[in-house]
Design a protein around this motif. Structure first.
Motif, PDB file in Angstrom:
ATOM      1  N   VAL A  16       0.844  -1.193   0.000  1.00 49.81           N
ATOM      2  CA  VAL A  16       0.000   0.000   0.000  1.00 49.81           C
ATOM      3  C   VAL A  16       0.885   1.250   0.000  1.00 49.81           C
ATOM      4  CG1 VAL A  16      -1.818   1.256   1.223  1.00 49.81           C
ATOM      5  CG2 VAL A  16      -1.804  -1.239   1.250  1.00 49.81           C
ATOM      6  N   VAL A  17       2.022   1.182   0.666  1.00 48.47           N
ATOM      7  CA  VAL A  17       2.990   2.275   0.680  1.00 48.47           C
ATOM      8  C   VAL A  17       3.945   2.161  -0.497  1.00 48.47           C
ATOM      9  CG1 VAL A  17       4.831   3.382   2.008  1.00 48.47           C
ATOM     10  CG2 VAL A  17       2.850   2.426   3.196  1.00 48.47           C
ATOM     11  N   THR A  18       4.451   0.955  -0.758  1.00 44.19           N
ATOM     12  CA  THR A  18       5.502   0.765  -1.752  1.00 44.19           C
ATOM     13  C   THR A  18       5.012   0.992  -3.176  1.00 44.19           C
ATOM     14  OG1 THR A  18       6.559  -0.833  -0.285  1.00 44.19           O
ATOM     15  CG2 THR A  18       7.261  -0.836  -2.573  1.00 44.19           C
ATOM     16  N   ALA A  19       3.761   0.617  -3.498  1.00 41.99           N
ATOM     17  CA  ALA A  19       3.243   0.829  -4.853  1.00 41.99           C
ATOM     18  C   ALA A  19       3.249   2.310  -5.206  1.00 41.99           C
ATOM     19  CB  ALA A  19       1.821   0.274  -4.955  1.00 41.99           C
ATOM     20  N   TYR A  20       2.895   3.150  -4.240  1.00 40.84           N
ATOM     21  CA  TYR A  20       2.928   4.603  -4.436  1.00 40.84           C
ATOM     22  C   TYR A  20       4.360   5.083  -4.632  1.00 40.84           C
ATOM     23  CZ  TYR A  20       2.396   9.583  -3.213  1.00 40.84           C
ATOM     24  OH  TYR A  20       2.429  10.956  -3.208  1.00 40.84           O
ATOM     25  N   ALA A  21       5.262   4.622  -3.768  1.00 40.13           N
ATOM     26  CA  ALA A  21       6.643   5.102  -3.817  1.00 40.13           C
ATOM     27  C   ALA A  21       7.348   4.679  -5.103  1.00 40.13           C
ATOM     28  CB  ALA A  21       7.408   4.582  -2.600  1.00 40.13           C
ATOM     29  N   LEU A  22       7.054   3.482  -5.605  1.00 42.49           N
ATOM     30  CA  LEU A  22       7.741   2.987  -6.797  1.00 42.49           C
ATOM     31  C   LEU A  22       7.356   3.771  -8.052  1.00 42.49           C
ATOM     32  CD1 LEU A  22       7.818  -0.886  -6.355  1.00 42.49           C
ATOM     33  CD2 LEU A  22       9.760   0.676  -6.474  1.00 42.49           C
ATOM     34  N   THR A  23       6.066   3.950  -8.294  1.00 45.43           N
ATOM     35  CA  THR A  23       5.680   4.708  -9.480  1.00 45.43           C
ATOM     36  C   THR A  23       6.033   6.183  -9.314  1.00 45.43           C
ATOM     37  OG1 THR A  23       3.434   4.898  -8.577  1.00 45.43           O
ATOM     38  CG2 THR A  23       3.839   3.147 -10.171  1.00 45.43           C
ATOM     39  N   PHE A  24       5.932   6.679  -8.104  1.00 44.88           N
ATOM     40  CA  PHE A  24       6.342   8.056  -7.814  1.00 44.88           C
ATOM     41  C   PHE A  24       7.813   8.237  -8.169  1.00 44.88           C
ATOM     42  CE2 PHE A  24       6.118  11.447  -4.163  1.00 44.88           C
ATOM     43  CZ  PHE A  24       6.472  12.430  -5.069  1.00 44.88           C
ATOM     44  N   GLY A  25       8.674   7.426  -7.584  1.00 48.46           N
ATOM     45  CA  GLY A  25      10.098   7.571  -7.825  1.00 48.46           C
ATOM     46  C   GLY A  25      10.514   7.167  -9.224  1.00 48.46           C
ATOM     47  N   GLY A  26       9.887   6.128  -9.776  1.00 47.84           N
ATOM     48  CA  GLY A  26      10.297   5.628 -11.066  1.00 47.84           C
ATOM     49  C   GLY A  26       9.998   6.562 -12.223  1.00 47.84           C
ATOM     50  N   PHE A  27       8.937   7.362 -12.130  1.00 52.89           N
ATOM     51  CA  PHE A  27       8.547   8.221 -13.242  1.00 52.89           C
ATOM     52  C   PHE A  27       8.799   9.702 -12.971  1.00 52.89           C
ATOM     53  CE2 PHE A  27       6.215   4.362 -14.284  1.00 52.89           C
ATOM     54  CZ  PHE A  27       6.435   4.276 -15.648  1.00 52.89           C
ATOM     55  N   LEU A  28       9.477  10.035 -11.861  1.00 54.40           N
ATOM     56  CA  LEU A  28       9.765  11.439 -11.572  1.00 54.40           C
ATOM     57  C   LEU A  28      10.645  12.077 -12.643  1.00 54.40           C
ATOM     58  CD1 LEU A  28      10.254  11.432  -7.705  1.00 54.40           C
ATOM     59  CD2 LEU A  28       8.891  13.098  -8.967  1.00 54.40           C
ATOM     60  N   LEU A  29      11.627  11.337 -13.137  1.00 57.76           N
ATOM     61  CA  LEU A  29      12.516  11.895 -14.151  1.00 57.76           C
ATOM     62  C   LEU A  29      11.761  12.185 -15.447  1.00 57.76           C
ATOM     63  CD1 LEU A  29      15.660   9.650 -13.590  1.00 57.76           C
ATOM     64  CD2 LEU A  29      15.324  12.015 -12.854  1.00 57.76           C
ATOM     65  N   LEU A  30      10.884  11.258 -15.852  1.00 57.39           N
ATOM     66  CA  LEU A  30      10.083  11.482 -17.047  1.00 57.39           C
ATOM     67  C   LEU A  30       9.132  12.655 -16.837  1.00 57.39           C
ATOM     68  CD1 LEU A  30       9.383  10.495 -19.884  1.00 57.39           C
ATOM     69  CD2 LEU A  30       7.692   8.974 -18.857  1.00 57.39           C
ATOM     70  N   GLY A  31       8.577  12.765 -15.627  1.00 60.50           N
ATOM     71  CA  GLY A  31       7.702  13.898 -15.327  1.00 60.50           C
ATOM     72  C   GLY A  31       8.439  15.221 -15.409  1.00 60.50           C
ATOM     73  N   GLY A  32       9.675  15.259 -14.912  1.00 57.12           N
ATOM     74  CA  GLY A  32      10.467  16.473 -14.990  1.00 57.12           C
ATOM     75  C   GLY A  32      10.806  16.851 -16.416  1.00 57.12           C
ATOM     76  N   ARG A  33      11.130  15.850 -17.243  1.00 56.00           N
ATOM     77  CA  ARG A  33      11.441  16.103 -18.650  1.00 56.00           C
ATOM     78  C   ARG A  33      10.205  16.630 -19.390  1.00 56.00           C
ATOM     79  NH1 ARG A  33      15.336  17.532 -22.134  1.00 56.00           N
ATOM     80  NH2 ARG A  33      15.045  16.605 -24.198  1.00 56.00           N
ATOM     81  N   ALA A  34       9.063  15.996 -19.150  1.00 55.67           N
ATOM     82  CA  ALA A  34       7.831  16.436 -19.797  1.00 55.67           C
ATOM     83  C   ALA A  34       7.476  17.865 -19.399  1.00 55.67           C
ATOM     84  CB  ALA A  34       6.688  15.488 -19.441  1.00 55.67           C
ATOM     85  N   ALA A  35       7.713  18.212 -18.136  1.00 56.74           N
ATOM     86  CA  ALA A  35       7.408  19.574 -17.671  1.00 56.74           C
ATOM     87  C   ALA A  35       8.243  20.606 -18.421  1.00 56.74           C
ATOM     88  CB  ALA A  35       7.651  19.672 -16.166  1.00 56.74           C
ATOM     89  N   ASP A  36       9.521  20.324 -18.621  1.00 62.52           N
ATOM     90  CA  ASP A  36      10.389  21.263 -19.335  1.00 62.52           C
ATOM     91  C   ASP A  36       9.927  21.473 -20.773  1.00 62.52           C
ATOM     92  OD1 ASP A  36      12.049  21.786 -17.203  1.00 62.52           O
ATOM     93  OD2 ASP A  36      13.551  20.298 -17.754  1.00 62.52           O
ATOM     94  N   LEU A  37       9.465  20.402 -21.425  1.00 60.26           N
ATOM     95  CA  LEU A  37       9.173  20.466 -22.854  1.00 60.26           C
ATOM     96  C   LEU A  37       7.724  20.848 -23.159  1.00 60.26           C
ATOM     97  CD1 LEU A  37      11.144  17.324 -24.113  1.00 60.26           C
ATOM     98  CD2 LEU A  37      11.881  19.719 -24.072  1.00 60.26           C
ATOM     99  N   LEU A  38       6.788  20.394 -22.354  1.00 58.30           N
ATOM    100  CA  LEU A  38       5.368  20.635 -22.635  1.00 58.30           C
ATOM    101  C   LEU A  38       4.816  21.865 -21.932  1.00 58.30           C
ATOM    102  CD1 LEU A  38       3.936  17.000 -22.470  1.00 58.30           C
ATOM    103  CD2 LEU A  38       4.377  18.378 -24.501  1.00 58.30           C
ATOM    104  N   GLY A  39       5.501  22.321 -20.911  1.00 58.89           N
ATOM    105  CA  GLY A  39       5.001  23.428 -20.104  1.00 58.89           C
ATOM    106  C   GLY A  39       4.859  22.986 -18.672  1.00 58.89           C
ATOM    107  N   ARG A  40       5.509  23.694 -17.775  1.00 60.88           N
ATOM    108  CA  ARG A  40       5.576  23.242 -16.387  1.00 60.88           C
ATOM    109  C   ARG A  40       4.219  23.337 -15.693  1.00 60.88           C
ATOM    110  NH1 ARG A  40      10.602  26.212 -17.472  1.00 60.88           N
ATOM    111  NH2 ARG A  40      12.225  24.611 -17.638  1.00 60.88           N
ATOM    112  N   ARG A  41       3.504  24.425 -15.932  1.00 61.37           N
ATOM    113  CA  ARG A  41       2.178  24.541 -15.315  1.00 61.37           C
ATOM    114  C   ARG A  41       1.220  23.509 -15.895  1.00 61.37           C
ATOM    115  NH1 ARG A  41      -0.991  30.041 -16.119  1.00 61.37           N
ATOM    116  NH2 ARG A  41      -1.375  29.081 -18.148  1.00 61.37           N
ATOM    117  N   ARG A  42       1.314  23.260 -17.180  1.00 62.40           N
ATOM    118  CA  ARG A  42       0.428  22.298 -17.835  1.00 62.40           C
ATOM    119  C   ARG A  42       0.621  20.895 -17.259  1.00 62.40           C
ATOM    120  NH1 ARG A  42       1.027  22.179 -24.133  1.00 62.40           N
ATOM    121  NH2 ARG A  42       0.106  24.244 -23.828  1.00 62.40           N
ATOM    122  N   VAL A  43       1.874  20.473 -17.124  1.00 64.43           N
ATOM    123  CA  VAL A  43       2.154  19.137 -16.581  1.00 64.43           C
ATOM    124  C   VAL A  43       1.794  19.081 -15.101  1.00 64.43           C
ATOM    125  CG1 VAL A  43       3.987  17.465 -16.086  1.00 64.43           C
ATOM    126  CG2 VAL A  43       3.907  18.615 -18.307  1.00 64.43           C
TER     127      VAL A  43
END
Length: 503
Positions: free
Chosen positions: A65-92
């Motif tokens: 219940v805790v780990t499922a959140y932490a894994l997808t959170f941590g695993g996709f943070l880098l992709l989320g940061g990249r998308a924010a830079d390219l698509l628009g930070r407020r939009r993402v």
């Protein structure tokens, strides 16, 4: 008077850079989003036994219940940061906030264990989009210098206090409203934040940069971490030398190697390896990973000890953790002052030393302990974790250009969250293994559980202390000194080398 610089958005309309008052209002809204995601990492801890009973969880599956959140959170943070830079930070940010809020509603309505774990993973994905976007917006609103250090200092203090406020809020809501309300709380906060974001938060993005996102990198690194955590958590059941365990560990190693190979060759890597040439950034991320592993594992273990051994209610457990939160608030002011006026790496090392020592002190708790005699001291000492969160938040962004703002923001959050996921898995595994052995030796249930928690706490404390030499060796005082040495005049927003589009 605050200087105002006219700027032009992609549609050619003239806009003015936000003044100081507007920037701090926007910062407050972004900080609420940070607080919500950090709280959500741990708010479920005190409700775990209740959730397990209501949804018929197997004891060994509760950690997911805790780990499922932490894994997808941590695993996709880098992709989320990249998308924010390219698509628009407020939009993402808004897209992530909407996904996080919707998943929270689904968690509140969950009727079985599998659906809850799945929706916790979706929550983590939403958080992975909104959090690096939020921190990247903060970086763009506050140029490197004293004002950004102030903002990042507050950001780090919020991150530190959010963990303990999470367990307190979880206790109160579980006791007086029921466990679904720990998720309904996110729905209320997220809904209000969505309504205010477009009005309060400026839009920005990189221009003239090809939109490449490296999804293969995100999939391989997340797959590696899922395989690793699953192998560690299931090893007590199947055995460390079982074919299943060895195959999972080998898969994790292969996927991690593939991730490094992909990043080294990709035209637009998810994680540009050149960032690690920044010594302070690399050291701060390493400390952040160990901090997450030790501290989140400690909260997970301590919560189970209080409820399963001492018989504390969720409410009482949350009030007990308030000791750590209040101490953290007291430490936050001196920490921010010392980071900018003295040695940031010594503050970081001192904070990890006190935090690790406090966790090791907790290894002495007996099967029939009391709060004042056995818990208050360790809880007070581990409140010094604020001394780590603040310099880590600043150091992980020291020297980072606007071009890499989203990636660097995602990296430090990813380090802490993935550290937390692995730390909780290790703590859970050690506790279960030792408790099972002690039960077989004829010990009472309380004694066996306490013995297992001792092993988990030893691991968490030693992990925390491992960060001390890393902080001293890799975090450079000069990187903080340059940022802190700017004058007040230098804090006025300046156009970066690669100017973002601002709406």
């Amino acid at each position: 008077m605050t200087s105002v610089v006219p700027r032009t958005d992609t549609g050619g309309r003239q806009t003015e850079a936000a003044g100081e008052e507007h920037r701090w209002r926007a910062f407050s809204l972004l900080a609420v989003a940070l607080f919500m995601t950090v709280v959500d990492m741990l708010i479920v801890n005190v409700a775990l036994p209740t959730i397990g009973g209501k949804l018929h969880f197997a004891e060994s599956d509760l950690q997911w219940v805790v780990t499922a959140y932490a894994l997808t959170f941590g695993g996709f943070l880098l992709l989320g940061g990249r998308a924010a830079d390219l698509l628009g930070r407020r939009r993402v940010f808004m897209a992530g906030l909407a996904l996080f809020t919707a998943a929270s509603l689904a968690c509140a309505l969950a009727g079985n264990a599998t659906f809850l774990i799945l929706m916790r993973g979706v929550q983590g994905l939403g958080a992975a989009m909104l959090l690096p976007a939020a921190l990247s917006i903060v970086m763009n609103m506050f140029p490197e210098g004293a004002e950004r250090n102030k903002a990042l200092g507050i950001w780090g203090a919020i991150g530190a206090s959010g963990a303990t406020v999470g367990v307190l809020a979880g206790g109160v809501l579980t006791r007086y409203a029921g466990w679904p309300y720990i998720f309904y709380l996110n729905v209320a906060i997220g809904g209000v934040a969505l309504l205010l974001t477009r009005r309060m938060v400026p839009e920005s993005r990189l221009r003239g940069v090809p939109r490449r996102y490296d999804p293969l990198g995100a999939v391989t690194v997340t797959g590696a971490l899922v395989a690793l955590v699953y192998a560690i958590s299931q090893a007590p059941t199947y055995g460390w030398t079982a074919t299943r365990t060895v195959a999972l560990l080998a898969s994790a190693a292969v996927l991690l190697a593939a991730f490094v190979a992909i990043e080294a060759r990709a035209q637009a890597p998810l994680l540009p390896l050149r960032l690690f040439r920044l010594k302070t950034l690399a050291g701060s991320n390493a400390v952040g990973f160990l901090l997450g592993a030790g501290f989140y594992g400690y909260i997970f273990t301590g919560t189970l000890y209080m409820q399963q051994v001492l018989g504390y209610s969720p409410m009482k457990t949350g009030l007990a953790w308030l000791t750590v939160g209040l101490t953290g608030v007291l430490f936050a002011g001196p920490a921010q002052m010392l980071v900018t006026r003295a040695s940031a790496r010594l503050v970081m090392a001192a904070g990890m030393t006190m935090t690790g020592a406090g966790i090791l002190w907790a290894t002495q708790v007996p099967a029939h302990g009391t709060f004042l005699a056995n818990l208050a001291g360790p809880f007070f000492l581990t409140g010094s974790v604020t001394w780590v969160f603040i310099p880590v938040s600043i150091g992980a962004l020291a020297g980072v250009t606007e071009r890499d703002a989203g990636v660097a923001s995602g990296l430090i959050d990813s380090s802490q969250q993935l550290g937390g996921a692995i730390g909780i898995a290790v703590a859970s595994t050690l506790a279960a293994t030792r408790s099972r052995f002690l039960l077989g030796q004829g010990h009472t249930t309380a004694e066996a559980l306490t013995g297992g928690f001792h092993w988990a706490l030893w691991a968490c404390g030693l992990i925390g202390l491992t960060a001390v030499p890393i902080a001293l060796l890799f975090v450079r005082r000069s990187d903080f000194g340059v940022a802190a040495g700017h004058t007040a005049a230098d804090t006025r927003p300046k156009a970066p080398a690669t100017a973002p589009a601002v709406d």
